[in-house]
Scaffold this active site. Structure first.
Site, PDB file in Angstrom:
ATOM      1  N   ASP A   1      63.056  -6.607  67.523  1.00 56.71           N
ATOM      2  CA  ASP A   1      63.008  -7.965  67.543  1.00 56.71           C
ATOM      3  C   ASP A   1      62.265  -8.516  68.759  1.00 56.71           C
ATOM      4  O   ASP A   1      62.270  -9.617  68.907  1.00 56.71           O
ATOM      5  CB  ASP A   1      64.504  -8.630  67.789  1.00 56.71           C
ATOM      6  CG  ASP A   1      65.204  -7.820  66.607  1.00 56.71           C
ATOM      7  OD1 ASP A   1      64.939  -7.511  65.548  1.00 56.71           O
ATOM      8  OD2 ASP A   1      66.433  -7.798  66.905  1.00 56.71           O
TER       9      ASP A   1
ATOM     10  N   SER B   1      60.000  -3.070  63.842  1.00 56.65           N
ATOM     11  CA  SER B   1      60.035  -2.998  62.624  1.00 56.65           C
ATOM     12  C   SER B   1      59.079  -4.248  62.188  1.00 56.65           C
ATOM     13  O   SER B   1      58.897  -5.207  62.632  1.00 56.65           O
ATOM     14  CB  SER B   1      61.873  -3.694  62.315  1.00 56.65           C
ATOM     15  OG  SER B   1      61.729  -4.049  61.098  1.00 56.65           O
TER      16      SER B   1
ATOM     17  N   ASN C   1      60.639  12.868  55.204  1.00 54.52           N
ATOM     18  CA  ASN C   1      59.419  12.056  54.775  1.00 54.52           C
ATOM     19  C   ASN C   1      59.562  10.526  54.954  1.00 54.52           C
ATOM     20  O   ASN C   1      60.143   9.788  54.192  1.00 54.52           O
ATOM     21  CB  ASN C   1      59.251  12.339  53.375  1.00 54.52           C
ATOM     22  CG  ASN C   1      57.727  11.721  52.985  1.00 54.52           C
ATOM     23  OD1 ASN C   1      56.964  10.951  53.668  1.00 54.52           O
ATOM     24  ND2 ASN C   1      57.622  11.553  51.688  1.00 54.52           N
TER      25      ASN C   1
ATOM     26  N   GLY D   1      61.779  -0.280  60.343  1.00 52.74           N
ATOM     27  CA  GLY D   1      62.373  -0.211  61.923  1.00 52.74           C
ATOM     28  C   GLY D   1      63.520   1.031  62.123  1.00 52.74           C
ATOM     29  O   GLY D   1      63.638   1.370  63.236  1.00 52.74           O
ATOM     30  N   SER D   2      64.342   0.915  61.136  1.00 54.25           N
ATOM     31  CA  SER D   2      65.511   1.979  61.205  1.00 54.25           C
ATOM     32  C   SER D   2      64.848   3.249  61.159  1.00 54.25           C
ATOM     33  O   SER D   2      65.532   4.182  62.184  1.00 54.25           O
ATOM     34  CB  SER D   2      66.435   1.863  60.111  1.00 54.25           C
ATOM     35  OG  SER D   2      67.079   0.364  59.906  1.00 54.25           O
TER      36      SER D   2
ATOM     37  N   HIS E   1      60.819 -10.277  60.464  1.00 59.01           N
ATOM     38  CA  HIS E   1      60.361  -9.760  61.924  1.00 59.01           C
ATOM     39  C   HIS E   1      59.103 -10.589  62.308  1.00 59.01           C
ATOM     40  O   HIS E   1      58.369 -11.541  61.616  1.00 59.01           O
ATOM     41  CB  HIS E   1      60.325  -8.435  62.105  1.00 59.01           C
ATOM     42  CG  HIS E   1      61.637  -7.753  62.221  1.00 59.01           C
ATOM     43  ND1 HIS E   1      62.066  -7.638  63.463  1.00 59.01           N
ATOM     44  CD2 HIS E   1      62.508  -7.318  61.447  1.00 59.01           C
ATOM     45  CE1 HIS E   1      63.401  -7.100  63.345  1.00 59.01           C
ATOM     46  NE2 HIS E   1      63.482  -7.103  61.952  1.00 59.01           N
TER      47      HIS E   1
END
Length: 535
Positions: free
Chosen positions: A285, A310, A383, A177-178, A315
């Site tokens: 979220d 994410s 990547n 998710g980041s 999650h």
């Protein structure tokens, strides 16, 4: 010694009057051969043999290899060769056998934990966890046996299915998710966007209350974040501060739907449209949350220009690590894929060449004409691809998302109803107007003037086996990561005093509502909070 890849007949009556067996191994130390019967009956654990699966010989139409039972035949039996099968078909057989035993492993190793009885005061109540069954195991094994370790057919399948679930044209898988937030923000910095390109020194409106990676990509790029406060009890951006946050440098708004509760999308999107700003929805979220936008119910993450998700284990669904970026725009999709895939200009999938049909005929940058398109770069990228094994798990999880969302809503309501009588002590969470949240957690804020502190209650709950979590960073500006920025003039702006953000930092925490929770667990949490307050 018998060879593998062969189909043999066995003397009548030697194994329950079954005449044909597929011999899949050489004799073992007991001089026995592992075999699987072939019959005309299709069963759940069987694989059809077609003419194309045979190198030579013949079998009747509708012949099936049955994996429900293993036979061990002594090599002294008289075997008569009937046919020879291809190596591809043999691989299918072993894959089916492997998956069969993987199902049995799940039932032996994982199912008992899932079905274990909850013991109040002894069993742990986790705030989140993986919810899976044999489907995820089978997909993972299937993918691993192919040994296509990078993005592949499962990733392609997931992207199509995920886009369809959300109602968007394009979805791109990434490794977290980041990373999804990183790709999303860097997408709007592309020079291909011309006058709408987000440049260093431009401002992005956001909040300090939430998870850091909603705003970190902008800071790392060289943007100036403008922090607004939040409102209680929705814990989302105070839209009344948007006009005060606006300047001639503002180019984007990037905010999250807090713990599954949508922010006021109508006001925020209207503000962005009015001022020609990008809107990036951090939907990590809030998978499955809906908002009534412009007269129709829409999935959060699909109303702004770009949405992110994410798939980390806590999650709404998981593939271990993983995330997604999604959008309607094909132009933004092309940029996002380039950012994810090293920044390359080429759009060939992994293992493919010359999709464009002019691999050695491009004239780009200051490169010599005809430079290999697979190694031409139009962005400063990364990547951030996901492995196909992760995507395989995600494909199985995706089918369970509707029931996951339903379970989270049910669990949240049990906590909300159970704690409704404690409103003198807590600010209880409320859904945003015109929204239908897919809740990630149940958030409690201790009111001013109450005799106990958050730490006392959290310590009590943790000692009772109940996991708790803060609302992530609380106030990100108070963290050590901001030490240097606090002393650098012009590195960020703050609207107002962030009073509610600080309130959350000092007095808020949340409990889990994930699908793996039983009603007994939820009632236990309610009981323990009431017990503490009663003291």
């Amino acid at each position: 010694m018998l060879k593998r890849l062969k189909i043999y007949s066995v003397p009548e009556g030697s194994i329950e009057n079954v005449h044909f067996c597929l011999v899949s191994n050489d004799p073992n130390k007991n001089n026995e051969i592992e075999a699987y019967k072939i019959s005309n009956d299709e069963a759940e654990e069987s694989l059809k043999i077609s003419r194309s699966d045979l190198l030579d010989g013949e079998l009747s139409e509708g012949s099936f290899v049955d994996f429900s039972r293993i036979y061990y035949l002594h090599s002294s039996l008289e075997f008569n060769e009937i046919a020879t099968v291809t190596e591809d078909f043999l691989a299918k057989i072993f894959k089916n056998i492997t998956i069969k035993f993987s199902k049995q492993h799940y039932k032996a190793a994982h199912l008992p934990k899932k079905e274990s009885v909850f013991v109040p005061g002894s069993s742990k109540v986790s705030y989140a966890g993986r919810v899976f069954d044999e489907d995820e195991i089978c997909n993972l094994i299937d993918s691993s046996l192919e040994f296509w370790l990078t993005t592949g057919r499962y990733a392609d399948d997931f992207e199509r299915s995920f886009a369809k679930l959300l109602g968007v044209k394009n979805a791109i898988l990434v490794n977290s998710g980041s990373s999804a937030n990183l790709v999303a923000f860097n997408t709007i910095t592309s020079p291909l966007l011309k006058d709408r390109q987000f440049k260093k020194g431009d401002e992005v409106i956001t909040v300090a209350c939430g998870f850091p990676t909603t705003v970190v990509p902008a800071i790392q790029f060289g943007a100036i974040p403008v922090f607004c406060d939040i409102t209680l009890p929705t814990y989302n951006i105070d839209v009344n501060q948007l006009e005060s946050a606006l300047s001639n440098k503002t180019k984007a708004v990037m905010i999250a739907h807090t713990l599954g509760n949508p922010f006021d999308l109508q006001t925020v999107k209207d503000f962005c449209d009015k001022n020609n700003l990008w809107l990036i929805e951090d939907n990590c979220d809030a998978l499955g949350s809906k908002y009534f936008y412009n007269g129709e119910w829409r999935n959060t993450g699909t109303i702004g220009d770009i949405g992110t998700s994410s798939f980390y284990p806590p999650h709404h669904m998981t593939m271990g690590e993983g995330g997604a970026v999604y959008m309607q725009s094909n132009r933004l999709k092309k940029i996002a894929e380039s950012i994810r895939d090293w920044g390359r200009d080429c759009w060939c999938p992994s293992g493919k060449d010359n999709t464009c049909g002019k691999r050695f005929n491009w004239d780009l940058g200051e490169l010599p004409i005809g430079y290999d398109h697979k190694y031409i770069y139009s962005h400063f990228g990364f990547n951030l691809k996901v492995t196909d094994m992760q995507a395989a798990i995600g494909c199985a999880q995706l089918k369970k998302v509707p029931e996951f969302i339903s379970a989270r809503s049910k669990n949240w309501k049990i906590l909300r109803d159970g704690l409704s009588g404690l409103s003198d002590f807590f600010i209880l969470p409320e859904p945003t107007e015109k929204s239908d949240p897919s809740w990630f957690g149940f958030l409690l804020t201790i009111r001013n003037g109450v005799s106990f502190k958050r730490k006392e209650l959290v310590d009590f709950l943790e000692s009772s086996g109940i996991q708790t979590r803060m609302l992530f960073a609380g106030n990100f500006l108070r963290h050590p990561a901001f030490n240097e920025m606090r002393n650098t003039e012009g590195s960020y702006r703050v609207i107002g005093k962030l009073e509610n953000t600080d309130k959350v930092m000092n007095d808020s925490f949340w409990l889990g509502v994930y699908p793996g929770m039983s009603e007994q667990m939820l009632n236990y949490m309610v009981e323990k909070i009431k017990t503490f307050v009663g003291k």
